[in-house]
Design an enzyme around this catalytic site. Structure first.
Site, PDB file in Angstrom:
ATOM      1  N   CYS A   1      24.359 -13.027  14.876  1.00  0.00           N
ATOM      2  CA  CYS A   1      24.895 -11.950  14.051  1.00  0.00           C
ATOM      3  C   CYS A   1      24.668 -10.599  14.739  1.00  0.00           C
ATOM      4  O   CYS A   1      23.706 -10.416  15.483  1.00  0.00           O
ATOM      5  CB  CYS A   1      24.221 -11.956  12.684  1.00  0.00           C
ATOM      6  SG  CYS A   1      24.657 -13.375  11.660  1.00  0.00           S
TER       7      CYS A   1
ATOM      8  N   CYS B   1      21.273  -8.768  14.520  1.00  0.00           N
ATOM      9  CA  CYS B   1      20.135  -9.566  14.985  1.00  0.00           C
ATOM     10  C   CYS B   1      20.240  -9.978  16.452  1.00  0.00           C
ATOM     11  O   CYS B   1      19.455 -10.809  16.923  1.00  0.00           O
ATOM     12  CB  CYS B   1      19.988 -10.817  14.126  1.00  0.00           C
ATOM     13  SG  CYS B   1      19.824 -10.475  12.368  1.00  0.00           S
TER      14      CYS B   1
ATOM     15  N   CYS C   1      17.106 -20.319  13.613  1.00  0.00           N
ATOM     16  CA  CYS C   1      17.591 -19.750  12.364  1.00  0.00           C
ATOM     17  C   CYS C   1      17.565 -20.765  11.230  1.00  0.00           C
ATOM     18  O   CYS C   1      17.725 -20.399  10.072  1.00  0.00           O
ATOM     19  CB  CYS C   1      19.010 -19.212  12.533  1.00  0.00           C
ATOM     20  SG  CYS C   1      20.211 -20.471  13.011  1.00  0.00           S
TER      21      CYS C   1
ATOM     22  N   CYS D   1      17.689 -14.603   5.041  1.00  0.00           N
ATOM     23  CA  CYS D   1      19.087 -14.237   5.261  1.00  0.00           C
ATOM     24  C   CYS D   1      19.837 -15.376   5.948  1.00  0.00           C
ATOM     25  O   CYS D   1      20.949 -15.737   5.541  1.00  0.00           O
ATOM     26  CB  CYS D   1      19.156 -12.964   6.103  1.00  0.00           C
ATOM     27  SG  CYS D   1      20.825 -12.314   6.329  1.00  0.00           S
ATOM     28  N   CYS D   2      19.217 -15.963   6.978  1.00  0.00           N
ATOM     29  CA  CYS D   2      19.857 -17.070   7.685  1.00  0.00           C
ATOM     30  C   CYS D   2      20.080 -18.276   6.773  1.00  0.00           C
ATOM     31  O   CYS D   2      21.076 -18.988   6.902  1.00  0.00           O
ATOM     32  CB  CYS D   2      19.008 -17.490   8.885  1.00  0.00           C
ATOM     33  SG  CYS D   2      19.105 -16.389  10.311  1.00  0.00           S
TER      34      CYS D   2
END
Length: 242
Positions: free
Chosen positions: A203, A206, A231, A114-115
């Site tokens: 985020c 997270c 990340c 995702c990162c």
């Protein structure tokens, strides 16, 4: 920029304060930008604006930030009277990822994928257009990945044979207390989430507040046990240092 010598820069600034490092970096490179997301980065902006009014600042909008963070970004823009280049993920790549994996796959698969889409890819595209960038990293933010952080270096993660990218970390030797002393002394804007127990802010899904005596990175990707909590923006920190 072509005659910039990294080793000379390091040798000549070993004992210098962060302000001098920033001023020298801005003087050495025209095509240089400050990466902005947290409290440390606004300290950098404050120092830089005092040296050079037309500083180049960019920030990553992952699409999953806290509402407070979006307000903070605009607060900084207005406070310093600067433009902030907002970087967004590739729309198609993000749509494909969410369609396949859902909105919260990182709780099961880890945060890296995702990162990479929301942060690393947009950053990589931006850094390809720059000769140098300035970050707010500190050594004490993560003993697993940042304890050998240099205040000036070649960014091995984002350089290639056709493009050498220099990276400056003027606050490498600062502590969190140093950052907050500066913020209070010069009335620097800060994210209101800091007043709610958040220290390291990423985020929304997270990031969570930390408990007393917990390290600040404990609030990031807390479901993962690894001490190497990066990340990918500073993935060069994970490489062995020579």
């Amino acid at each position: 920029m072509s005659d910039f010598n990294l080793q000379d820069f390091i040798a000549n600034h070993q004992e210098d304060a962060a302000q001098k490092i920033i001023h020298s970096a801005l003087a050495a490179f025209d095509n240089i930008a400050i990466s902005f997301s947290g409290a440390e980065d606004v300290v950098l902006i404050d120092m830089a604006v005092k040296a050079k009014k037309d500083v180049h600042v960019f920030s990553l909008d992952t699409g999953r930030l806290h509402p407070e963070t979006y307000r903070f970004i605009d607060q900084v823009r207005k406070h310093y009277g600067i433009d902030i280049d907002i970087l967004s993920p590739d729309t198609q790549a993000l749509q494909d990822f969410v369609k396949k994996k859902g909105l919260f796959s990182f709780y099961e698969d880890g945060h890296k994928e995702c990162c990479n889409i929301r942060k690393v890819a947009p950053l990589k595209a931006k850094l390809a257009t720059l000769d140098a960038w300035i970050t707010g990293q500190r050594k004490d933010q993560s003993h697993g990945t940042r304890n050998q952080l240099a205040f000036a270096e070649v960014d091995s993660a984002f350089s290639n044979e056709d493009h050498t990218l220099h990276k400056f970390n003027p606050l490498a030797n600062w502590s969190s207390e140093d950052v907050w002393n500066y913020i209070k002394m010069f009335e620097v804007p800060y994210n209101e989430l800091h007043s709610k127990g958040y220290i390291s802010i990423g985020c929304e899904p997270c990031t969570r507040p930390v408990l007393p005596n917990q390290h600040e990175r404990e609030g990031r990707w807390w479901w993962e046990e690894s001490e190497h909590k990066e990340c990918g923006l500073h993935i060069g920190n994970l490489a062995p240092k020579s």
